[in-house]
Design a protein around this motif. Structure first.
Motif, mmCIF file in Angstrom:
data_model
loop_
_atom_site.group_PDB
_atom_site.id
_atom_site.type_symbol
_atom_site.label_atom_id
_atom_site.label_comp_id
_atom_site.label_asym_id
_atom_site.label_seq_id
_atom_site.Cartn_x
_atom_site.Cartn_y
_atom_site.Cartn_z
ATOM 1 N N ALA B 268 8.531 16.294 23.956
ATOM 2 C CA ALA B 268 7.453 15.575 23.277
ATOM 3 C C ALA B 268 7.140 16.239 21.934
ATOM 4 O O ALA B 268 6.948 15.545 20.928
ATOM 5 C CB ALA B 268 6.208 15.536 24.164
ATOM 6 N N VAL B 269 7.110 17.569 21.926
ATOM 7 C CA VAL B 269 6.822 18.275 20.669
ATOM 8 C C VAL B 269 7.921 17.984 19.649
ATOM 9 O O VAL B 269 7.643 17.651 18.491
ATOM 10 C CB VAL B 269 6.697 19.788 20.910
ATOM 11 C CG1 VAL B 269 6.625 20.536 19.582
ATOM 12 C CG2 VAL B 269 5.474 20.106 21.750
ATOM 13 N N LEU B 270 9.181 18.085 20.092
ATOM 14 C CA LEU B 270 10.294 17.827 19.167
ATOM 15 C C LEU B 270 10.212 16.393 18.626
ATOM 16 O O LEU B 270 10.481 16.151 17.448
ATOM 17 C CB LEU B 270 11.632 18.053 19.869
ATOM 18 C CG LEU B 270 11.914 19.506 20.287
ATOM 19 C CD1 LEU B 270 13.208 19.592 21.092
ATOM 20 C CD2 LEU B 270 11.995 20.417 19.064
ATOM 21 N N SER B 271 9.801 15.454 19.481
ATOM 22 C CA SER B 271 9.704 14.058 19.033
ATOM 23 C C SER B 271 8.510 13.843 18.126
ATOM 24 O O SER B 271 8.438 12.824 17.443
ATOM 25 C CB SER B 271 9.573 13.113 20.229
ATOM 26 O OG SER B 271 10.488 13.448 21.221
ATOM 27 N N SER B 272 7.546 14.766 18.164
ATOM 28 C CA SER B 272 6.372 14.618 17.294
ATOM 29 C C SER B 272 6.591 15.239 15.936
ATOM 30 O O SER B 272 5.786 15.014 15.022
ATOM 31 C CB SER B 272 5.144 15.290 17.921
ATOM 32 O OG SER B 272 4.989 14.879 19.240
ATOM 33 N N LEU B 273 7.651 16.050 15.816
ATOM 34 C CA LEU B 273 7.848 16.790 14.567
ATOM 35 C C LEU B 273 7.869 15.891 13.330
ATOM 36 O O LEU B 273 7.204 16.210 12.343
ATOM 37 C CB LEU B 273 9.116 17.645 14.641
ATOM 38 C CG LEU B 273 8.963 18.934 15.460
ATOM 39 C CD1 LEU B 273 10.257 19.731 15.443
ATOM 40 C CD2 LEU B 273 7.819 19.795 14.931
ATOM 41 N N PRO B 274 8.603 14.773 13.329
ATOM 42 C CA PRO B 274 8.595 13.955 12.106
ATOM 43 C C PRO B 274 7.191 13.552 11.690
ATOM 44 O O PRO B 274 6.826 13.704 10.517
ATOM 45 C CB PRO B 274 9.434 12.735 12.501
ATOM 46 C CG PRO B 274 10.291 13.191 13.609
ATOM 47 C CD PRO B 274 9.513 14.234 14.350
ATOM 48 N N ALA B 275 6.387 13.080 12.652
ATOM 49 C CA ALA B 275 5.029 12.652 12.307
ATOM 50 C C ALA B 275 4.222 13.825 11.776
ATOM 51 O O ALA B 275 3.528 13.705 10.758
ATOM 52 C CB ALA B 275 4.341 12.029 13.523
ATOM 53 N N ILE B 276 4.300 14.969 12.445
ATOM 54 C CA ILE B 276 3.492 16.123 12.031
ATOM 55 C C ILE B 276 3.939 16.608 10.656
ATOM 56 O O ILE B 276 3.131 16.806 9.748
ATOM 57 C CB ILE B 276 3.601 17.250 13.077
ATOM 58 C CG1 ILE B 276 2.973 16.797 14.400
ATOM 59 C CG2 ILE B 276 2.902 18.504 12.583
ATOM 60 C CD1 ILE B 276 3.179 17.741 15.559
ATOM 61 N N VAL B 277 5.256 16.780 10.494
ATOM 62 C CA VAL B 277 5.773 17.296 9.221
ATOM 63 C C VAL B 277 5.414 16.348 8.078
ATOM 64 O O VAL B 277 4.924 16.769 7.030
ATOM 65 C CB VAL B 277 7.304 17.491 9.310
ATOM 66 C CG1 VAL B 277 7.889 17.749 7.935
ATOM 67 C CG2 VAL B 277 7.627 18.639 10.251
ATOM 68 N N LEU B 278 5.608 15.051 8.289
ATOM 69 C CA LEU B 278 5.329 14.100 7.212
ATOM 70 C C LEU B 278 3.846 14.052 6.894
ATOM 71 O O LEU B 278 3.451 13.939 5.734
ATOM 72 C CB LEU B 278 5.843 12.706 7.581
ATOM 73 C CG LEU B 278 7.358 12.591 7.661
ATOM 74 C CD1 LEU B 278 7.769 11.187 8.055
ATOM 75 C CD2 LEU B 278 7.987 12.969 6.331
ATOM 76 N N LEU B 279 3.003 14.168 7.916
ATOM 77 C CA LEU B 279 1.572 14.116 7.676
ATOM 78 C C LEU B 279 1.122 15.323 6.861
ATOM 79 O O LEU B 279 0.218 15.220 6.029
ATOM 80 C CB LEU B 279 0.818 14.068 9.007
ATOM 81 C CG LEU B 279 -0.667 13.723 8.913
ATOM 82 C CD1 LEU B 279 -0.868 12.434 8.151
ATOM 83 C CD2 LEU B 279 -1.280 13.599 10.291
ATOM 84 N N VAL B 280 1.771 16.476 7.077
ATOM 85 C CA VAL B 280 1.371 17.674 6.342
ATOM 86 C C VAL B 280 1.999 17.688 4.947
ATOM 87 O O VAL B 280 1.327 17.916 3.953
ATOM 88 C CB VAL B 280 1.757 18.940 7.135
ATOM 89 C CG1 VAL B 280 1.494 20.174 6.299
ATOM 90 C CG2 VAL B 280 0.965 19.006 8.435
ATOM 91 N N LEU B 281 3.301 17.409 4.877
ATOM 92 C CA LEU B 281 4.006 17.551 3.600
ATOM 93 C C LEU B 281 3.872 16.327 2.705
ATOM 94 O O LEU B 281 3.887 16.437 1.491
ATOM 95 C CB LEU B 281 5.494 17.830 3.846
ATOM 96 C CG LEU B 281 5.815 19.150 4.527
ATOM 97 C CD1 LEU B 281 7.311 19.352 4.608
ATOM 98 C CD2 LEU B 281 5.167 20.309 3.784
ATOM 99 N N ALA B 282 3.768 15.154 3.303
ATOM 100 C CA ALA B 282 3.751 13.925 2.498
ATOM 101 C C ALA B 282 2.446 13.178 2.696
ATOM 102 O O ALA B 282 2.410 11.959 2.711
ATOM 103 C CB ALA B 282 4.945 13.046 2.872
#
Lengths: 323, 296
Positions: B268-282
């Motif tokens: 679940a964490v690995l699948s959340s990475l895109p959302a988390i990373v994009l929310l922080v970086l973009a």
């Protein structure tokens, strides 16, 4: 060396070309070429929308009138059966509960999402340090894959070792653990709670946008007449926010009606069919029982209900545009 | 992003109408503001607690029990090892499908969005209406019909089949958000290129697309997230394990009884990475999409 005949600045109009309009035939040829290009720009999207939205809707209507089962895929035969699939769907003993659950799930989710969303949106309207950052971090539950949220909540809601029951027992609110997802009388509430959590960011975002549109001067004028706090909310905020509220609510209903991921991930429609909705019925008839005709009948009933709300939405939208 | 330096005329006037000196007034106005920040942090902590719990549970050493400490003081990466061993290929499948969906959606939607922003005709509002309504069609309706069609066309269990299906999450949204942006491009810059002899296509490629860069990024990010999150088409349009997006991997993990929570949570964490990373970086782009396109 630039000569006098070409004084064209970058991006400027070339006087030579502008001064010599093309002959009428050439212009017409150019116009029809233009239209062809326009059509080519629009064609891929148009084709896609027809194939992946138009065709499925029509195909569902046809399937719901056919005996469409696994056999169909081998023999290619799907005899016409009239409204028999609808009779099966409506006559099944799960139809009543599914309708009721769909209504309860939708109303409960929307009420919770909207109330909390509006409270948070009003709170974030007060500008304070980090407010923008906190507000965008709040989007996270909305951006996570729904199945990830379902898995996480399943661990949180676990009866024996989930953290929610642990917390509630720790603060002395309950003495016995609550069987959130395993008791037919509680499961629907649990599913609604999770769906509220998922939907809050959407409500906050849209309502916050609506609140930002209300001119500050209205509040300043209201404050002089003694309208502050709740009074200001009822007499200034609410009337001005009404169009946005209608849009949020109607869209919320349309999107909640079709929710499937959360329920499948949390309960799979169980326990004892306590969380069956029309969308779950449609999925299970088609892809678990392989009764595609009956599944299509369920999904057409779902579309019909969505359609009513879609029409409401479009009318509201048009009125908003007219105003 | 933050309102540390409050815009003149707004906060000061409401907090201290007759300010003796500006610095004193600001100090007085800042105290309740910081209290708001504290309350806001509390709200955020409650809302994001499940996300924290997911990360925490993924680092617990235990296998099939859920008993987790409040803090992962002795983090174990056994769950991640298992998740990557079992779900690694599925993560790659999801990545391929999502990237494919981004490329396909932008390629199909961008030209259409441009034309819809240029043409003046009453048919435009009809087209926009159709696009709005298409977003309201339940996914299960599309899945029902696509299963039958894909079965005939041999598109079940294929990456391109899932790309085409997942684009239903993205294309209407991308058209609407790009059109909204392209409406604001000043016509003069396109006309200038046209007068210089560029055709519609060249003006689109060399002027409109570069100018629309930010909105293309926003639209692309959302197309990625929509496709990455897709579960329904993964569930209905695959019948074997040959092509299995990670969302379906999590679902099969969940089954009726969960046997290994740390592996589930690690996935679940690995699948959340895109959302988390994009929310922080973009964040800028995500916020633009959330408000601009309004709805998923």
């Amino acid at each position: 060396m630039p000569t006098l005949e070409t004084p064209v600045a970058p991006g400027g109009v070339s006087p030579a070309r502008a001064a010599a309009p093309p002959a009428r035939g050439a212009r017409r040829r150019r116009a029809s070429r233009e239209r062809l290009v326009q059509a080519l720009f629009l064609a891929p999207a148009g084709l896609y929308l027809v194939l992946f939205f138009g065709y499925p809707v029509v195909k569902n209507v046809l399937m719901s009138l056919q005996e469409y089962t696994t056999r169909t895929f081998f023999t290619g035969e799907a005899p016409w059966v009239g409204l028999a699939n609808y009779a099966t769907a409506i006559g099944s003993n799960l139809f009543g509960p599914a309708m009721l659950n769909t209504a309860l799930f939708t109303v409960g989710s929307i009420a919770g999402q909207f109330a909390i969303g509006l409270a948070l949106a009003s709170f974030f309207r007060k500008r304070f340090p980090l407010s923008g950052f906190l507000r965008s971090m709040l989007l996270l539950p909305w951006l996570l894959p729904l199945i990830v949220s379902s898995a996480t909540w399943r661990s949180i809601l676990d009866q024996d070792s989930g953290v929610l029951n642990g917390f509630l027992r720790g603060v002395g609110l309950i003495s016995e653990p609550i069987p959130w997802l395993t008791s037919p009388s509680v499961a629907l509430i649990a599913v609604v709670l999770v769906n509220i959590w998922v939907g809050i960011p959407f409500n906050v975002t849209i309502l916050y946008g609506g609140l930002q549109e209300i001119p500050e001067e209205l509040y300043e004028a209201g404050a002089m007449d003694g309208a502050t706090g709740w009074k200001a909310f009822w007499h200034i905020t609410w009337p001005n926010l009404r169009p946005v509220v209608s849009v949020v609510l109607v869209l919320g209903v349309v999107y909640t009606l079709k929710v499937l991921d959360i329920i499948l991930g949390l309960t799979n429609g169980g326990p004892a069919n306590a969380t069956q909705t029309l969308a779950v019925r449609s999925y299970q008839e088609s892809f678990v029982n392989f009764q595609f005709g009956v599944g299509a009948a369920f999904s057409n009933i779902l579309i019909l209900i969505s359609l009513v709300f879609a029409v409401v939405y479009l009318r509201l939208n048009r009125r908003a545009v007219d105003e | 992003m933050t309102a540390l330096t409050s815009t003149p005329g707004r906060a000061p006037s409401s907090a201290a109408p007759s300010a003796p000196s500006s610095s004193q007034a600001r100090r007085r106005a800042d105290r309740p503001k910081l209290r708001h920040t504290a309350v806001g942090l509390l709200f955020l902590a409650v809302m994001l607690f499940p996300v924290y719990w997911m990360v925490n549970a993924s680092l617990q050493p235990s296998g099939n029990t859920l008993t987790a400490d409040f803090l992962p003081l002795n983090p174990s990466f056994a769950g991640y090892e298992r998740a990557i061993a079992q779900q690694g290929p599925n993560l790659v499948t999801s990545l391929l499908i999502s990237l494919g969906t981004v490329a396909f959606s932008l390629a199909v939607a961008a030209p259409a969005a441009y034309m819809l922003s240029q043409i003046r005709s009453r048919w435009i509002s009809v087209a926009l209406l159709a696009i709005l309504v298409s977003q309201m069609i339940p996914g299960i309706v599309i899945a029902n019909a696509l299963y039958a069609a894909y079965n005939d066309l041999g598109l079940l269990n294929s990456i391109h089949g899932l790309i085409l299906a997942d684009a239903t999450h993205a294309i209407p949204f991308v058209i609407l958000i790009l059109r909204a942006f392209m409406m604001r491009i000043p016509p003069s810059i396109v006309e200038a290129a046209r007068v210089d002899g560029a055709g519609v296509v060249r003006a689109f490629v060399s002027i409109v697309l570069p100018v629309s860069r930010n909105s293309l990024i926003t639209a692309g990010l959302f197309a990625f997230l929509f496709s990455w999150s897709d579960f329904l088409f993964a569930l209905t349009l695959t019948t074997t394990e040959a092509v299995r997006p990670v969302t379906l991997g999590i679902y099969t993990y969940l089954g009726t009884q969960v046997s290994n929570w740390s592996a589930v949570m690690a996935t679940a964490v690995l699948s959340s990475l895109p959302a988390i990373v994009l929310l922080v970086l973009a964040q800028k782009y995500i916020a633009a999409g959330a408000t601009g396109g309004s709805v998923k």
